[in-house]
Design an enzyme around this catalytic site. Structure first.
Site, PDB file in Angstrom:
ATOM      1  N   ARG A  62       0.716  -1.293   0.063  1.00 38.99           N
ATOM      2  CA  ARG A  62       0.094  -0.133   0.205  1.00 38.99           C
ATOM      3  C   ARG A  62       0.853   1.342   0.050  1.00 38.99           C
ATOM      4  O   ARG A  62       0.348   2.339  -0.347  1.00 38.99           O
ATOM      5  CB  ARG A  62      -1.059  -0.087   0.984  1.00 38.99           C
ATOM      6  N   GLU A  99       6.634  -9.645  15.863  1.00 41.00           N
ATOM      7  CA  GLU A  99       6.044 -10.050  17.198  1.00 41.00           C
ATOM      8  C   GLU A  99       6.532 -11.463  17.400  1.00 41.00           C
ATOM      9  O   GLU A  99       7.142 -11.920  18.393  1.00 41.00           O
ATOM     10  CB  GLU A  99       4.622  -9.824  17.011  1.00 41.00           C
TER      11      GLU A  99
END
Ligand code: AMP
Length: 176
Positions: A62, A99
């Site tokens: 994006r 993460e």
């Protein structure tokens, strides 16, 4: 400017628990249904960088949508920063922590040139891991990160912290 920000906000869909539970996904795709709004967003990003940068690095995918148009408006090169395995060789890779586990981004060898002042652009700044990896890539190529720009910043994740190492110039249009 205030009206523009309000209008952008109205063109962002919030999708709860996507792509995984606990995440509120900010879907910017409705913005691209409105060409007049796109024009105004591109002008804002371009005007704050005119004369200050030599190339725009857009982060897949994006970050390509506005990034390529900002570069075009400024008449500077647009450089694709892609996820590993998407660009044909030769490429330069940069790994970064997620993460859970790690990810890798890549740029075509020779596309970022030594001495260039770079604008790194993406749609959303979350933890800042992706933008930081992009900055690391740019510096390894001998370029200088002049500016980061994001349409949206998720301020509760403190993504700007890690970017300070490269530049204090961070432009975020909408903070949530
Ligand atoms: P980060 O590396 O954590 O800053 O994540 C940034 C990347 O993940 C960007 O390329 C974003 O497009 C995407 N991203 C992260 N969080 C969101 C979110 N809540 N909504 C939409 N995109 C997101």
């Amino acid at each position: 400017m205030e009206n523009l920000l309000k209008e952008i906000d109205q063109h962002i869909d919030r999708v709860q628990d996507f792509p995984q539970e606990g995440i509120q996904y900010k879907d910017i795709s409705p913005i691209f249904l409105n060409p007049g709004l796109c024009d105004r967003i591109i002008k804002v990003f371009a005007e704050s960088n005119r004369g200050k940068i030599d190339a725009v690095c857009g982060i897949e995918s994006r970050g390509f949508l506005l990034g390529v148009q900002i570069a075009r408006e400024l008449g500077v090169p647009f450089i694709l920063i892609r996820k590993a395995g998407k660009l044909p060789p030769p490429v330069i890779s940069q790994e970064y922590d997620l993460e859970y586990g790690s990810a890798k981004i890549e740029v075509k060898e020779g596309h970022i040139k030594p001495g260039q002042r770079i604008l790194i652009h993406d749609d959303v700044l979350a933890t800042g891991g992706t933008a930081t990896a992009c900055a690391e890539l740019a510096e390894r190529c001998g370029a200088k990160v002049e500016q980061f720009s994001f349409l949206i910043g998720l301020s509760f994740l403190n993504g700007t912290e890690g970017l300070k190492k490269y530049t204090s110039n961070v432009q975020i249009l909408l903070e949530y």
